[in-house]
Design a protein around this motif. Structure first.
Motif, PDB file in Angstrom:
ATOM      1  N   GLN A   1     -16.513 -18.826  -3.717  1.00  0.00           N
ATOM      2  CA  GLN A   1     -15.926 -19.893  -4.764  1.00  0.00           C
ATOM      3  C   GLN A   1     -16.909 -21.012  -4.494  1.00  0.00           C
ATOM      4  OE1 GLN A   1     -12.011 -19.787  -5.260  1.00  0.00           O
ATOM      5  NE2 GLN A   1     -11.922 -20.983  -7.300  1.00  0.00           N
ATOM      6  N   VAL A   2     -17.341 -21.705  -5.751  1.00  0.00           N
ATOM      7  CA  VAL A   2     -18.136 -22.873  -5.585  1.00  0.00           C
ATOM      8  C   VAL A   2     -17.536 -24.094  -6.466  1.00  0.00           C
ATOM      9  CG1 VAL A   2     -20.302 -24.080  -5.740  1.00  0.00           C
ATOM     10  CG2 VAL A   2     -20.228 -21.647  -5.265  1.00  0.00           C
ATOM     11  N   TRP A   3     -17.258 -25.102  -6.049  1.00  0.00           N
ATOM     12  CA  TRP A   3     -16.731 -26.406  -6.550  1.00  0.00           C
ATOM     13  C   TRP A   3     -17.876 -27.576  -6.881  1.00  0.00           C
ATOM     14  CZ3 TRP A   3     -13.825 -23.400  -3.429  1.00  0.00           C
ATOM     15  CH2 TRP A   3     -12.715 -22.895  -3.803  1.00  0.00           C
ATOM     16  N   SER A   4     -17.989 -27.933  -7.989  1.00  0.00           N
ATOM     17  CA  SER A   4     -18.973 -29.180  -8.250  1.00  0.00           C
ATOM     18  C   SER A   4     -17.947 -30.270  -7.660  1.00  0.00           C
ATOM     19  CB  SER A   4     -19.330 -29.207  -9.424  1.00  0.00           C
ATOM     20  OG  SER A   4     -18.291 -29.716 -10.456  1.00  0.00           O
ATOM     21  N   PHE A   5     -18.719 -31.618  -7.618  1.00  0.00           N
ATOM     22  CA  PHE A   5     -18.209 -32.807  -7.324  1.00  0.00           C
ATOM     23  C   PHE A   5     -16.884 -32.917  -8.248  1.00  0.00           C
ATOM     24  CE2 PHE A   5     -21.393 -33.584  -4.298  1.00  0.00           C
ATOM     25  CZ  PHE A   5     -21.037 -33.945  -3.086  1.00  0.00           C
ATOM     26  N   ALA A   6     -17.278 -32.835  -9.651  1.00  0.00           N
ATOM     27  CA  ALA A   6     -16.301 -32.987 -10.473  1.00  0.00           C
ATOM     28  C   ALA A   6     -14.930 -32.007 -10.482  1.00  0.00           C
ATOM     29  CB  ALA A   6     -16.683 -32.934 -11.778  1.00  0.00           C
ATOM     30  N   GLU A   7     -15.223 -31.061 -10.070  1.00  0.00           N
ATOM     31  CA  GLU A   7     -14.347 -29.924  -9.972  1.00  0.00           C
ATOM     32  C   GLU A   7     -13.565 -30.102  -8.688  1.00  0.00           C
ATOM     33  OE1 GLU A   7     -16.444 -26.161 -12.127  1.00  0.00           O
ATOM     34  OE2 GLU A   7     -16.895 -26.183 -10.058  1.00  0.00           O
ATOM     35  N   LEU A   8     -14.155 -30.399  -7.674  1.00  0.00           N
ATOM     36  CA  LEU A   8     -13.446 -30.822  -6.463  1.00  0.00           C
ATOM     37  C   LEU A   8     -12.592 -32.041  -6.653  1.00  0.00           C
ATOM     38  CD1 LEU A   8     -13.069 -30.565  -3.364  1.00  0.00           C
ATOM     39  CD2 LEU A   8     -15.378 -31.815  -2.996  1.00  0.00           C
ATOM     40  N   LEU A   9     -12.979 -33.093  -7.438  1.00  0.00           N
ATOM     41  CA  LEU A   9     -12.328 -34.155  -7.598  1.00  0.00           C
ATOM     42  C   LEU A   9     -10.761 -33.713  -8.324  1.00  0.00           C
ATOM     43  CD1 LEU A   9     -11.800 -37.151  -7.633  1.00  0.00           C
ATOM     44  CD2 LEU A   9     -13.054 -37.435  -9.733  1.00  0.00           C
ATOM     45  N   ALA A  10     -10.853 -32.813  -9.232  1.00  0.00           N
ATOM     46  CA  ALA A  10      -9.810 -32.477 -10.161  1.00  0.00           C
ATOM     47  C   ALA A  10      -8.766 -31.708  -8.976  1.00  0.00           C
ATOM     48  CB  ALA A  10     -10.186 -31.634 -11.261  1.00  0.00           C
ATOM     49  N   GLU A  11      -9.280 -30.984  -8.338  1.00  0.00           N
ATOM     50  CA  GLU A  11      -8.409 -30.285  -7.350  1.00  0.00           C
ATOM     51  C   GLU A  11      -7.684 -31.297  -6.333  1.00  0.00           C
ATOM     52  OE1 GLU A  11      -7.544 -27.037  -7.199  1.00  0.00           O
ATOM     53  OE2 GLU A  11      -9.261 -26.249  -8.581  1.00  0.00           O
ATOM     54  N   VAL A  12      -8.489 -32.103  -5.787  1.00  0.00           N
ATOM     55  CA  VAL A  12      -8.108 -33.235  -5.009  1.00  0.00           C
ATOM     56  C   VAL A  12      -6.983 -34.162  -5.742  1.00  0.00           C
ATOM     57  CG1 VAL A  12      -8.624 -35.155  -3.470  1.00  0.00           C
ATOM     58  CG2 VAL A  12     -10.016 -33.277  -3.429  1.00  0.00           C
ATOM     59  N   GLN A  13      -7.298 -34.636  -6.861  1.00  0.00           N
ATOM     60  CA  GLN A  13      -6.252 -35.194  -7.571  1.00  0.00           C
ATOM     61  C   GLN A  13      -5.237 -34.598  -8.043  1.00  0.00           C
ATOM     62  OE1 GLN A  13      -7.590 -38.662  -9.898  1.00  0.00           O
ATOM     63  NE2 GLN A  13      -8.923 -37.204 -10.630  1.00  0.00           N
ATOM     64  N   ALA A  14      -4.977 -33.160  -8.135  1.00  0.00           N
ATOM     65  CA  ALA A  14      -3.744 -32.497  -8.267  1.00  0.00           C
ATOM     66  C   ALA A  14      -2.982 -32.443  -7.096  1.00  0.00           C
ATOM     67  CB  ALA A  14      -4.141 -31.035  -9.041  1.00  0.00           C
ATOM     68  N   MET A  15      -3.665 -32.198  -6.058  1.00  0.00           N
ATOM     69  CA  MET A  15      -3.102 -31.916  -4.797  1.00  0.00           C
ATOM     70  C   MET A  15      -2.506 -33.444  -4.231  1.00  0.00           C
ATOM     71  SD  MET A  15      -3.334 -29.886  -1.545  1.00  0.00           S
ATOM     72  CE  MET A  15      -4.135 -28.414  -2.405  1.00  0.00           C
ATOM     73  N   ALA A  16      -3.170 -34.568  -4.729  1.00  0.00           N
ATOM     74  CA  ALA A  16      -2.656 -35.768  -4.264  1.00  0.00           C
ATOM     75  C   ALA A  16      -1.521 -36.101  -5.063  1.00  0.00           C
ATOM     76  CB  ALA A  16      -3.736 -37.091  -4.479  1.00  0.00           C
ATOM     77  N   ALA A  17      -1.427 -35.573  -6.349  1.00  0.00           N
ATOM     78  CA  ALA A  17      -0.157 -35.971  -7.234  1.00  0.00           C
ATOM     79  C   ALA A  17       0.977 -35.202  -6.724  1.00  0.00           C
ATOM     80  CB  ALA A  17      -0.475 -35.693  -8.672  1.00  0.00           C
ATOM     81  N   SER A  18       0.917 -34.050  -6.113  1.00  0.00           N
ATOM     82  CA  SER A  18       1.676 -33.223  -5.844  1.00  0.00           C
ATOM     83  C   SER A  18       2.301 -33.676  -4.670  1.00  0.00           C
ATOM     84  CB  SER A  18       1.098 -31.843  -5.359  1.00  0.00           C
ATOM     85  OG  SER A  18       2.271 -30.940  -4.694  1.00  0.00           O
ATOM     86  N   LEU A  19       1.460 -34.273  -3.749  1.00  0.00           N
ATOM     87  CA  LEU A  19       1.849 -35.030  -2.122  1.00  0.00           C
ATOM     88  C   LEU A  19       2.794 -36.101  -2.654  1.00  0.00           C
ATOM     89  CD1 LEU A  19      -1.169 -34.648  -0.027  1.00  0.00           C
ATOM     90  CD2 LEU A  19       0.848 -33.269  -0.066  1.00  0.00           C
ATOM     91  N   GLN A  20       2.212 -36.865  -3.595  1.00  0.00           N
ATOM     92  CA  GLN A  20       3.055 -38.435  -4.056  1.00  0.00           C
ATOM     93  C   GLN A  20       4.521 -37.752  -4.532  1.00  0.00           C
ATOM     94  OE1 GLN A  20       0.482 -40.448  -6.597  1.00  0.00           O
ATOM     95  NE2 GLN A  20      -0.240 -41.908  -5.126  1.00  0.00           N
ATOM     96  N   ASP A  21       4.504 -36.611  -5.545  1.00  0.00           N
ATOM     97  CA  ASP A  21       5.463 -36.351  -5.942  1.00  0.00           C
ATOM     98  C   ASP A  21       6.662 -36.064  -4.969  1.00  0.00           C
ATOM     99  OD1 ASP A  21       4.755 -37.080  -8.388  1.00  0.00           O
ATOM    100  OD2 ASP A  21       4.526 -34.901  -9.224  1.00  0.00           O
ATOM    101  N   ALA A  22       6.049 -35.474  -3.878  1.00  0.00           N
ATOM    102  CA  ALA A  22       6.911 -34.963  -2.857  1.00  0.00           C
ATOM    103  C   ALA A  22       7.365 -36.058  -1.947  1.00  0.00           C
ATOM    104  CB  ALA A  22       6.230 -33.782  -1.859  1.00  0.00           C
ATOM    105  N   GLY A  23       7.001 -37.360  -2.172  1.00  0.00           N
ATOM    106  CA  GLY A  23       7.391 -38.562  -1.483  1.00  0.00           C
ATOM    107  C   GLY A  23       6.290 -38.827  -0.624  1.00  0.00           C
TER     108      GLY A  23
END
Ligand code: PRX
Length: 637
Positions: A94-116
């Motif tokens: 699987q290959v992620w472009s920088f834009a795609e990587l940014l989207a994945e990272v932001q989703a994970m960051a949001a999830s972590l933030q929601d977890a406190g």
């Protein structure tokens, strides 16, 4: 001032100029290097050296590792390749472009933030080579959480120790790892570790790969697929962190049974990596970089994740063995992704050499400019073989988890320098590398003199700030072993030749290096000593053709029992407590361990016996009878 480098080694003199400036005018040098990254707020002071041996780089500057690794490239080159994941374990790519990587990272960051999870909170990542683990590292960096990645080969006991030391709010893991097609379920290991640990993390975020059944616990566990869907599209800004905020901790072995959490900053690390990508690796934006290490080790942190991405390169992440499905796999990846810079370890090269070297010739390697090898001594036959087979420069580089980037190597981005087989090279910018007499602390400046490799204060940017939660240990372990001087000790023995090339001669302490994995013999001993059936144990590192070194354990039984039974117990104990990575290659059951009169183990003698080296006349040695008995045991039947 460290020893001079001859013109024979550095014909253009360019290396010497850059190096001298990095030492004589360190602040100006590093201020220049700092412009390789983005700063939200400029730093007010390049270096705060007011409290040796602590050093603070780029004081007052605000930046973010994730911004520099992802966002700034996504803004300019959104479609450029960023992360390439290839797994021969599950046959996926699987290959992620920088834009795609940014989207994945932001989703994970949001999830972590929601977890406190917030700034300064710890997140422990216990994962094999999965892209989601990289998303998690970058997500932590984004929100200012401190990640602590634990190598997937470690088992419950090691994991529990790390959980208690870094007290994570959340753990990131997955259902299973796979190695050579053999699955390891992670949940049972993690559950056992959490049971053993005094600290209880509130949440666990699981990646379900569909390899092993997962039994999530309601209230504690989150599943990434659901979280990803829930958080997809959320914008999570990068937190502007002060340069000296903590980016991560990474545990490494030393001479005690308790691993140390090497703690790293944000700004200094980003600058050091950006500088090393340009000056040492000569990796250029838009190209592909392939490091065969693992995210659980420092090479993975610096040169799978942060370094290449900061440089705007695509990083190739490989899950699998170097010889499966066949020994051509790495070279096919080099061809497919036009890899320009590759980074591996001598052990891997020795494995490939043994397998079927002709695979090297079957791929088009024209994109490749150089192969870098690190983590253990690079023996001359291996260096020569791979250099001739590739027809490319093979660059040894010497460093440590503590330093985060090379101490000694050749700075390919600065000057063409001649390689010298057997030597990793010369000191990199900012490292005041000295060879000192461990007994007197005197500088050893004559060619051929052997001593301990030490680094004078201050360590350059990117090196450890301290030991997590234990400043005293940082000072006492690293900065207090050279008599009369406050120098950082690498605990490696070294010498220089007449041209200024440094040679590494092995560790001066009880750390061993098995297939590039750094292990403490004390850790293994303490684990084995935990068995009720063991009265005494000694673990030594023994030279091995393929792995560099292997661990050999000498055990004394508490009561009469069959050797095979005790051996099996020892193997199982290490497997379950520390993990397969630390398992001894051989267990030798003996009646007693050889010691000096004061009760110190004769480790060097045991090691010499295992390696078939002469240890002199046994009869003149302290405790000769025990050594003699041990030698008998080692003799093939
Ligand atoms: O003994 C040296 C050896 O590995 C140790 C550091 O291991 P680790 O913390 O896992 O960091 C690895 C980073 C590449 C060192 O103290 N070592 C590492 N590289 C070399 C080496 N020994 C000889 N030559 C090398 N190139």
């Amino acid at each position: 001032m460290p020893a001079a480098i001859s013109r024979a080694a550095d014909p253009s003199g360019r290396y010497a100029d850059v190096y001298r400036r990095s030492i004589d005018d360190a602040e100006a040098f590093w201020a220049e290097q700092a412009s390789r990254i983005d700063w939200f707020t400029p730093f007010a002071q390049v270096l705060d050296a007011s409290r040796p041996p602590f050093a603070r780089w780029f004081v007052g500057g605000r930046t973010n590792l994730c911004h520099n690794a992802v966002d700034r490239h996504a803004a300019r080159r959104p479609d450029a390749q960023a992360l390439i994941w290839h797994s021969t374990e599950v046959d996926k790519e699987q290959v992620w472009s920088f834009a795609e990587l940014l989207a994945e990272v932001q989703a994970m960051a949001a999830s972590l933030q929601d977890a406190g999870v917030g700034e300064g909170d710890r997140v422990l990542i216990y994962c094999p080579m999965l892209p989601q683990a990289v998303f998690a590292m970058l997500a932590c960096a984004r929100i200012g959480a401190i990640h602590s990645v634990v190598f997937g080969g470690f088992a419950a006991g090691s994991l529990a120790g790390r959980i208690d030391d870094c007290t994570p709010k959340l753990i990131v893991s997955c259902d299973a790892g796979s190695r050579g097609g053999k699955l390891t379920a992670f949940q049972p290991l993690l559950e056992e570790a959490m049971r053993l640990a005094a600290h209880k993390p509130a949440q666990v975020l699981w990646f379900d790969r569909g390899l092993q059944p997962l039994q999530p616990r309601p209230g504690r566990d989150l599943l990434w697929d659901a979280e990803r869907e829930r958080c997809w599209g959320r914008a999570v800004p990068c937190v502007a962190l002060e340069s000296n905020a903590v980016s991560y901790t990474l545990y490494t072995s030393g001479t005690t049974g308790r691993p140390k959490g090497v703690q790293r900053d944000v700004g200094g690390y980003a600058v050091a990596l950006a500088a090393s990508m340009a000056l040492i690796f000569d990796g250029r934006e838009g190209e592909s970089y392939f490091s065969t290490s693992d995210i659980g080790w420092v090479v993975g942190h610096s040169y799978i994740v942060y370094g290449p991405l900061i440089a705007g390169m695509a990083t190739v992440m490989y899950e699998g063995l170097p010889i499966r499905p066949d020994p051509g796999i790495w070279w096919r990846l080099v061809e497919k992704y036009k890899v320009t810079v590759m980074f591996s370890a001598p052990t891997a090269v020795r494995v490939l050499k043994k397998a079927d070297p002709s695979y090297l010739q079957q791929a088009d390697l024209s994109s490749l400019r150089a192969l870098f090898l690190a983590g253990e001594p690079l023996d001359e036959p291996t260096a020569r073989w791979i250099r001739d087979a590739l027809g490319k420069p093979v660059i040894d580089n010497y460093w440590q988890t503590e330093t985060g980037w090379p101490i000694l190597t050749l700075a390919r981005g600065v000057a063409e320098m001649h390689e010298r087989l057997g030597s990793p090279g010369v000191p990199m910018p900012g490292y005041r590398a000295l060879i000192v007499d461990p007994e007197t602390g005197e500088d050893l400046v004559e060619p051929g003199q052997k001593g301990v490799l030490a680094i004078d204060y201050p360590l350059p940017p990117g090196c450890l700030q301290t030991v997590w939660g234990d400043d005293a240990r940082f000072v006492n372990t690293y900065w207090s072993s050279i008599p009369g001087r406050q120098l950082y000790s690498t605990f490696d023995l070294a010498m220089r030749d007449a041209d200024g090339y440094t040679f590494i001669l092995g560790r001066s302490d009880d750390v061993i290096n098995v297939a590039g994995h750094r292990l403490g013999t004390r850790e293994i001993e303490e684990c084995i000593a935990g068995l009720g059936s063991v009265a005494e144990v000694a673990v030594v590192g023994v030279a091995d053709e393929l792995k560099g070194q292997v661990a050999v354990a000498f055990v004394v039984a508490r009561q009469a029992m069959a050797d095979e039974v005790l051996t099996a117990q020892v193997m199982q104990q290490v497997n379950e407590q520390l993990g397969a990575v630390a398992r001894p290659a051989r267990v030798v059951v003996v009646a007693a361990l050889p010691k000096t009169r004061s009760g110190k183990l004769l480790r060097r003698a045991m090691q010499a016996l295992c390696e078939g080296r002469e240890i002199g006349d046994l009869s003149t040695l302290e405790d000769a009878a025990t050594l003699q008995a041990l030698a008998e045991r080692l003799r093939p039947a």
